[in-house]
Design a protein around this motif. Structure first.
Motif, PDB file in Angstrom:
ATOM      1  N   PRO A 392       0.828  -1.215   0.000  1.00  0.00           N
ATOM      2  CA  PRO A 392       0.000   0.000   0.000  1.00  0.00           C
ATOM      3  C   PRO A 392       0.862   1.265   0.000  1.00  0.00           C
ATOM      4  O   PRO A 392       0.508   2.258  -0.636  1.00  0.00           O
ATOM      5  CB  PRO A 392      -0.811  -0.115   1.294  1.00  0.00           C
ATOM      6  CG  PRO A 392      -0.802  -1.559   1.631  1.00  0.00           C
ATOM      7  CD  PRO A 392       0.535  -2.059   1.183  1.00  0.00           C
ATOM      8  N   ALA A 393       2.009   1.207   0.709  1.00  0.00           N
ATOM      9  CA  ALA A 393       2.911   2.362   0.736  1.00  0.00           C
ATOM     10  C   ALA A 393       3.455   2.644  -0.662  1.00  0.00           C
ATOM     11  O   ALA A 393       3.462   3.790  -1.125  1.00  0.00           O
ATOM     12  CB  ALA A 393       4.053   2.104   1.710  1.00  0.00           C
ATOM     13  N   LEU A 396       0.792   4.225  -2.792  1.00  0.00           N
ATOM     14  CA  LEU A 396       0.519   5.624  -2.463  1.00  0.00           C
ATOM     15  C   LEU A 396       1.630   6.527  -3.005  1.00  0.00           C
ATOM     16  O   LEU A 396       1.350   7.555  -3.628  1.00  0.00           O
ATOM     17  CB  LEU A 396       0.383   5.809  -0.949  1.00  0.00           C
ATOM     18  CG  LEU A 396       0.120   7.262  -0.531  1.00  0.00           C
ATOM     19  CD1 LEU A 396      -1.237   7.726  -1.019  1.00  0.00           C
ATOM     20  CD2 LEU A 396       0.233   7.446   0.972  1.00  0.00           C
ATOM     21  N   PHE A 397       2.907   6.141  -2.782  1.00  0.00           N
ATOM     22  CA  PHE A 397       4.019   6.952  -3.284  1.00  0.00           C
ATOM     23  C   PHE A 397       3.961   7.042  -4.806  1.00  0.00           C
ATOM     24  O   PHE A 397       4.243   8.080  -5.389  1.00  0.00           O
ATOM     25  CB  PHE A 397       5.365   6.392  -2.845  1.00  0.00           C
ATOM     26  CG  PHE A 397       5.585   6.452  -1.357  1.00  0.00           C
ATOM     27  CD1 PHE A 397       4.921   7.391  -0.591  1.00  0.00           C
ATOM     28  CD2 PHE A 397       6.441   5.566  -0.724  1.00  0.00           C
ATOM     29  CE1 PHE A 397       5.102   7.456   0.778  1.00  0.00           C
ATOM     30  CE2 PHE A 397       6.638   5.622   0.643  1.00  0.00           C
ATOM     31  CZ  PHE A 397       5.964   6.564   1.401  1.00  0.00           C
ATOM     32  N   CYS A 399       1.239   6.885  -6.651  1.00  0.00           N
ATOM     33  CA  CYS A 399       0.141   7.803  -6.992  1.00  0.00           C
ATOM     34  C   CYS A 399       0.599   9.247  -6.860  1.00  0.00           C
ATOM     35  O   CYS A 399       0.380  10.067  -7.752  1.00  0.00           O
ATOM     36  CB  CYS A 399      -1.060   7.572  -6.071  1.00  0.00           C
ATOM     37  SG  CYS A 399      -2.006   6.112  -6.455  1.00  0.00           S
ATOM     38  N   ILE A 400       1.234   9.560  -5.733  1.00  0.00           N
ATOM     39  CA  ILE A 400       1.667  10.944  -5.499  1.00  0.00           C
ATOM     40  C   ILE A 400       2.743  11.321  -6.516  1.00  0.00           C
ATOM     41  O   ILE A 400       2.725  12.419  -7.084  1.00  0.00           O
ATOM     42  CB  ILE A 400       2.182  11.120  -4.054  1.00  0.00           C
ATOM     43  CG1 ILE A 400       1.048  10.853  -3.065  1.00  0.00           C
ATOM     44  CG2 ILE A 400       2.733  12.520  -3.854  1.00  0.00           C
ATOM     45  CD1 ILE A 400       1.474  10.878  -1.609  1.00  0.00           C
ATOM     46  N   TYR A 403       1.153  11.872  -9.884  1.00  0.00           N
ATOM     47  CA  TYR A 403       0.407  13.136  -9.881  1.00  0.00           C
ATOM     48  C   TYR A 403       1.353  14.321 -10.023  1.00  0.00           C
ATOM     49  O   TYR A 403       1.105  15.249 -10.785  1.00  0.00           O
ATOM     50  CB  TYR A 403      -0.405  13.272  -8.588  1.00  0.00           C
ATOM     51  CG  TYR A 403      -1.055  14.627  -8.457  1.00  0.00           C
ATOM     52  CD1 TYR A 403      -2.236  14.907  -9.127  1.00  0.00           C
ATOM     53  CD2 TYR A 403      -0.459  15.637  -7.703  1.00  0.00           C
ATOM     54  CE1 TYR A 403      -2.814  16.157  -9.058  1.00  0.00           C
ATOM     55  CE2 TYR A 403      -1.029  16.898  -7.622  1.00  0.00           C
ATOM     56  CZ  TYR A 403      -2.206  17.152  -8.296  1.00  0.00           C
ATOM     57  OH  TYR A 403      -2.776  18.394  -8.227  1.00  0.00           O
ATOM     58  N   ALA A 409      -4.417  14.619 -12.002  1.00  0.00           N
ATOM     59  CA  ALA A 409      -5.088  13.461 -11.422  1.00  0.00           C
ATOM     60  C   ALA A 409      -5.476  12.477 -12.525  1.00  0.00           C
ATOM     61  O   ALA A 409      -5.581  11.279 -12.299  1.00  0.00           O
ATOM     62  CB  ALA A 409      -6.327  13.902 -10.646  1.00  0.00           C
ATOM     63  N   VAL A 412      -2.971   9.761 -12.961  1.00  0.00           N
ATOM     64  CA  VAL A 412      -3.052   8.676 -11.984  1.00  0.00           C
ATOM     65  C   VAL A 412      -4.033   7.613 -12.482  1.00  0.00           C
ATOM     66  O   VAL A 412      -3.755   6.409 -12.408  1.00  0.00           O
ATOM     67  CB  VAL A 412      -3.472   9.212 -10.599  1.00  0.00           C
ATOM     68  CG1 VAL A 412      -3.540   8.084  -9.585  1.00  0.00           C
ATOM     69  CG2 VAL A 412      -2.508  10.289 -10.127  1.00  0.00           C
TER      70      VAL A 412
ATOM     71  N   PHE B  88      -7.898   7.276  -5.664  1.00  0.00           N
ATOM     72  CA  PHE B  88      -6.978   8.386  -5.402  1.00  0.00           C
ATOM     73  C   PHE B  88      -7.121   9.442  -6.492  1.00  0.00           C
ATOM     74  O   PHE B  88      -7.225  10.639  -6.217  1.00  0.00           O
ATOM     75  CB  PHE B  88      -5.541   7.864  -5.353  1.00  0.00           C
ATOM     76  CG  PHE B  88      -4.517   8.921  -5.032  1.00  0.00           C
ATOM     77  CD1 PHE B  88      -4.217   9.234  -3.714  1.00  0.00           C
ATOM     78  CD2 PHE B  88      -3.850   9.594  -6.040  1.00  0.00           C
ATOM     79  CE1 PHE B  88      -3.281  10.204  -3.413  1.00  0.00           C
ATOM     80  CE2 PHE B  88      -2.914  10.574  -5.742  1.00  0.00           C
ATOM     81  CZ  PHE B  88      -2.629  10.876  -4.430  1.00  0.00           C
ATOM     82  N   LEU B  92      -8.654  13.025  -5.231  1.00  0.00           N
ATOM     83  CA  LEU B  92      -7.629  14.037  -4.956  1.00  0.00           C
ATOM     84  C   LEU B  92      -8.146  15.460  -5.169  1.00  0.00           C
ATOM     85  O   LEU B  92      -7.979  16.329  -4.306  1.00  0.00           O
ATOM     86  CB  LEU B  92      -6.400  13.788  -5.843  1.00  0.00           C
ATOM     87  CG  LEU B  92      -5.171  14.615  -5.483  1.00  0.00           C
ATOM     88  CD1 LEU B  92      -4.682  14.267  -4.093  1.00  0.00           C
ATOM     89  CD2 LEU B  92      -4.066  14.387  -6.505  1.00  0.00           C
ATOM     90  N   LEU B  97      -5.296  15.787  -0.595  1.00  0.00           N
ATOM     91  CA  LEU B  97      -4.338  14.690  -0.453  1.00  0.00           C
ATOM     92  C   LEU B  97      -4.572  13.841   0.792  1.00  0.00           C
ATOM     93  O   LEU B  97      -4.529  12.614   0.731  1.00  0.00           O
ATOM     94  CB  LEU B  97      -2.905  15.243  -0.435  1.00  0.00           C
ATOM     95  CG  LEU B  97      -1.800  14.210  -0.277  1.00  0.00           C
ATOM     96  CD1 LEU B  97      -1.744  13.273  -1.466  1.00  0.00           C
ATOM     97  CD2 LEU B  97      -0.450  14.867  -0.072  1.00  0.00           C
ATOM     98  N   SER B 101      -5.422   9.980   0.183  1.00  0.00           N
ATOM     99  CA  SER B 101      -4.440   8.966   0.581  1.00  0.00           C
ATOM    100  C   SER B 101      -5.090   7.930   1.479  1.00  0.00           C
ATOM    101  O   SER B 101      -4.902   6.726   1.313  1.00  0.00           O
ATOM    102  CB  SER B 101      -3.276   9.599   1.348  1.00  0.00           C
ATOM    103  OG  SER B 101      -2.750  10.670   0.666  1.00  0.00           O
ATOM    104  N   LEU B 105      -5.370   4.079   0.462  1.00  0.00           N
ATOM    105  CA  LEU B 105      -4.665   3.105   1.292  1.00  0.00           C
ATOM    106  C   LEU B 105      -5.627   2.069   1.851  1.00  0.00           C
ATOM    107  O   LEU B 105      -5.337   0.870   1.852  1.00  0.00           O
ATOM    108  CB  LEU B 105      -3.946   3.813   2.444  1.00  0.00           C
ATOM    109  CG  LEU B 105      -2.668   4.571   2.057  1.00  0.00           C
ATOM    110  CD1 LEU B 105      -2.236   5.489   3.177  1.00  0.00           C
ATOM    111  CD2 LEU B 105      -1.562   3.589   1.707  1.00  0.00           C
ATOM    112  N   LEU B 127       0.623   6.149   7.121  1.00  0.00           N
ATOM    113  CA  LEU B 127       1.221   6.467   5.817  1.00  0.00           C
ATOM    114  C   LEU B 127       0.699   7.777   5.240  1.00  0.00           C
ATOM    115  O   LEU B 127       1.441   8.519   4.610  1.00  0.00           O
ATOM    116  CB  LEU B 127       0.967   5.332   4.829  1.00  0.00           C
ATOM    117  CG  LEU B 127       1.967   4.181   4.886  1.00  0.00           C
ATOM    118  CD1 LEU B 127       1.517   3.061   3.970  1.00  0.00           C
ATOM    119  CD2 LEU B 127       3.362   4.649   4.494  1.00  0.00           C
ATOM    120  N   SER B 128      -0.593   8.067   5.493  1.00  0.00           N
ATOM    121  CA  SER B 128      -1.132   9.342   5.005  1.00  0.00           C
ATOM    122  C   SER B 128      -0.382  10.489   5.661  1.00  0.00           C
ATOM    123  O   SER B 128       0.035  11.450   4.993  1.00  0.00           O
ATOM    124  CB  SER B 128      -2.616   9.482   5.335  1.00  0.00           C
ATOM    125  OG  SER B 128      -3.322   8.388   4.849  1.00  0.00           O
ATOM    126  N   SER B 131       3.145  10.719   4.266  1.00  0.00           N
ATOM    127  CA  SER B 131       3.257  11.281   2.924  1.00  0.00           C
ATOM    128  C   SER B 131       2.999  12.787   2.939  1.00  0.00           C
ATOM    129  O   SER B 131       3.604  13.532   2.178  1.00  0.00           O
ATOM    130  CB  SER B 131       2.297  10.580   1.963  1.00  0.00           C
ATOM    131  OG  SER B 131       0.980  10.837   2.331  1.00  0.00           O
TER     132      SER B 131
END
Lengths: 498, 148
Positions: A392-393, A396-397, A399-400, A403, A409, A412, B88, B92, B97, B101, B105, B127-128, B131
């Motif tokens: 999941p980490a 998320l990284f 996705c960010i 983006y 968006a 993504v 996401f 967003l 964010l 997130s 997640l 994690l949110s 980040s």
């Protein structure tokens, strides 16, 4: 004379302020190389405005540091997470991650760092020795020669792909097509945009790479991981064994040589270098069947090659003003901001900047290997985190990161679509790696094909009449013929069957 | 005649469809001549080539079986991983964010078969926050954080 130039370079690079920015760039590069989804392109793009206030030499030293620093960091994620930070570490995943699964992540990381360091030193020396001379050779390349050069690169990708040649070629063609999405530079016609304005600028490489390799791979991993509980892999010793060193010193030398050469050529760069170095090692190996299953040569050669290429790719930029890849294009932007026009005149008008940057590369490589070797233990400890917490980490990284490339968006969502494509390709036994290479080379190939054909008045024979182009095409044909030989063909099939 | 390898046969047909589609779409772009290529020339060339390759792969699947099988589709990871990324992408702009997130997640963390339910909220919140600190405050990415 060259000695004086180098002394000048080191006197510029070794000032405390430039040492500081060199260190910052290298560390930042490693960090973003390690963080999945954030590569040097994003980082340099984000940090570009922050360099306005700096002295141009310091700014360029730091930005260059991010680029080669990311080559060190990128291999770490490839090996530990099977997630390439960049195209240049895609091939490192094949054997690097296989080694990690066998509990040999430590030696894989060490060999990649030491190989990169050697390549960095050698490439720096090469730049200093040959940059005026090599610039003079590369400047004579015509569009036909460039086109043929890219053909060699693509044939290399086919040769290294596992399984069916037909499937590998079709992946390249699909990649080339995807590379054409967006506005055509010559006619301003927006192609294959499905009426979506978001596609007018084309598909971003990060979106495609993260979708195919990041998201797609996560789905495949979750599917295949059914029986095991957690993924605590014992990493074993960090330092390479005597056998590892014996097996990898030659690939490091060959990778450095090949990478230095390919990094020099526009359109080549780190990705082509690592792909070609891997293909070369696989071909030269007495036991090519070990490749893809944790062969240390498959880590040593491409990792040396991409670092060598990252550095020599500055040569066309500094001597011709020609960016050979996205990062170099950003460097052009950085130079323009500071009122410096990239081109041959830099060497004479700003020798302090030219040689200072070259000297800083050697210093930066030294810093990286000194900082990273002790920190390998820390990276290896990442493997102790169970995959159910890790993916999941990563997602998320990713996705960010996707983006932030163009604050979109939509990108993504597009990456999710490529993630689906990546999953389907793996299920249908197609390899995604040639697709990515085709994608990067697509627009460049079209551009050079058009130019060559226009210059020859529509006569395709030009590709055979230009001596450089002819030699390159013969090389491509020879590579292709090699894979069709019965012995090699059998070997390829054995690899595929596993 | 029976098909030896259904997976390859279908893949080949899919490539024919994509190549044919590209060829079809390229009709709208000027072809030009080999001397002065228009925007449609190279795409049409590639589309045709891809369709031919697809035909070759399908034909080959009639006689040759390399033994690869598509196997079942793992719907849970497929849907939840892609769903996490898509949520996401959609959330967003609307939620910012922090909440996007959290949503992504939570959805994607459920994709694995060995979910430990108490871990999901802890992981998502942690994690949110991480980040936010790294990307917004650390790297200074210009990104909307909260719904307002």
């Amino acid at each position: 004379m060259m000695l004086n130039d180098l002394i000048l370079g080191f006197s510029v690079a070794a000032t405390p302020i430039n040492l500081f920015y060199c260190l910052m760039g290298s560390l930042f590069g490693t960090l973003v190389g390690v963080l999945p989804g954030v590569g040097p392109v994003v980082t340099i793009a984000v940090l570009l405005p922050a360099t306005f206030a700096l002295e141009p030499t310091s700014a360029l030293i730091m930005l260059a540091g991010i680029y080669y620093g990311a080559q060190y960091g990128g291999s770490t994620t490839s090996i530990l997470l099977n997630l390439p930070g960049e195209t240049s570490s895609v091939v490192t995943c094949l054997d690097g991650h296989a080694m990690a699964r066998q509990g040999r992540a430590g030696p894989a990381l060490a060999v990649s760092a030491l190989g990169s360091f050697f390549a960095g030193c050698a490439a720096t020396l090469l730049i200093a020795l040959f940059s005026p001379l090599l610039g003079a050779i590369a400047v004579r390349f015509g569009p036909a020669d460039y086109f043929s050069l890219m053909v060699v690169g693509l044939v290399g990708a086919v040769v290294l792909a596992q399984g069916s040649l037909l499937k590998a070629v079709s992946m390249i063609v699909l990649g080339l097509l995807l590379g054409l999405v967006g506005t055509d530079v010559n006619s301003a016609v927006s192609r294959f945009d499905f009426g979506l304005p978001e596609l007018a600028d084309g598909i971003n490489f990060v979106v495609l790479a993260m979708g195919l390799f990041g998201i797609g791979e996560i789905i495949v991993t979750l599917e295949r991981r059914k029986d095991e509980e957690g993924t605590v892999i014992p990493h074993g010793r960090v330092w390479p064994s005597r056998d590892d060193v014996r097996q990898s010193w030659k690939p490091v030398l060959r990778g450095t040589a090949l990478g230095s050469l390919l990094g020099l050529l526009p359109g080549g760069g780190t990705a082509l270098a690592s792909f070609a170095a891997y293909a070369l090692e696989k071909k030269l190996s007495r036991s090519p069947e070990r490749f893809g299953k944790g062969a240390i040569e498959g880590v040593a050669a491409p990792e040396s090659a991409n670092n060598a290429a990252a550095q020599t790719s500055f040569i066309p930029l500094l001597t011709l003003g020609l960016p050979s890849n996205a990062v170099m294009a950003l460097m052009v932007g950085a130079m323009m901001i500071h009122g410096i026009t990239p081109g041959p005149q830099i060497m004479t008008s700003r020798p302090d900047l030219f040689w200072g940057m070259i000297a800083s590369m050697w210093i930066g490589n030294l810093m990286l290997v000194l900082l990273n070797m002790p920190m390998i233990g820390l990276w290896v400890r990442l493997l102790r985190i169970p995959y159910r917490l890790l993916y999941p980490a990563i997602l998320l990284f990713a996705c960010i990161g996707i983006y932030s490339v163009s604050n979109s968006a939509f990108d993504v969502g597009l990456a999710a679509a490529f993630g689906l494509l990546g999953y389907v390709l793996v299920k249908a036994a197609f390899e995604p790696a040639p697709l990515l290479l085709g994608f990067i080379l697509g627009p460049l190939m079209e551009e050079n094909l058009r130019r060559a054909m226009t210059m020859s008045r529509g006569d395709a024979g030009v590709f055979l009449r230009e001596p450089v182009s002819l030699v390159l095409l013969l090389l491509a044909a020879a590579l292709l013929a090699l894979t069709l030989l019965p012995a090699v063909k059998r070997g390829r099939q054995e690899v595929f069957v596993e | 005649m029976s098909i030896r390898n259904t997976s390859d046969f279908v893949s080949g047909l899919a490539l024919v469809a994509v190549g044919g589609g590209a060829l079809f779409a390229a009709r709208d772009y000027a072809m030009g001549t080999a001397f002065r290529m228009g925007p449609g020339y190279f795409p049409a060339l590639l589309g045709g080539l891809l369709a031919l390759l697809g035909i070759a792969i399908s034909l080959r699947a009639l006689w040759i079986d390399e033994g690869n099988r598509m196997g079942g589709v793992a719907w849970r990871p497929l849907v939840l991983v892609l769903g996490g990324v898509l949520s996401f992408s959609v959330a967003l702009g609307v939620l910012g964010l922090a909440l996007a997130s959290l949503l992504a997640l939570t959805v994607s963390a459920l994709a694995t078969h060995d979910v430990r339910h108490w871990e999901v909220p802890v992981l998502s919140l942690g994690l949110s926050g991480f980040s936010l600190v790294v990307f917004v405050y650390g790297l200074g990415l210009p990104i909307k954080i909260w719904p307002v």
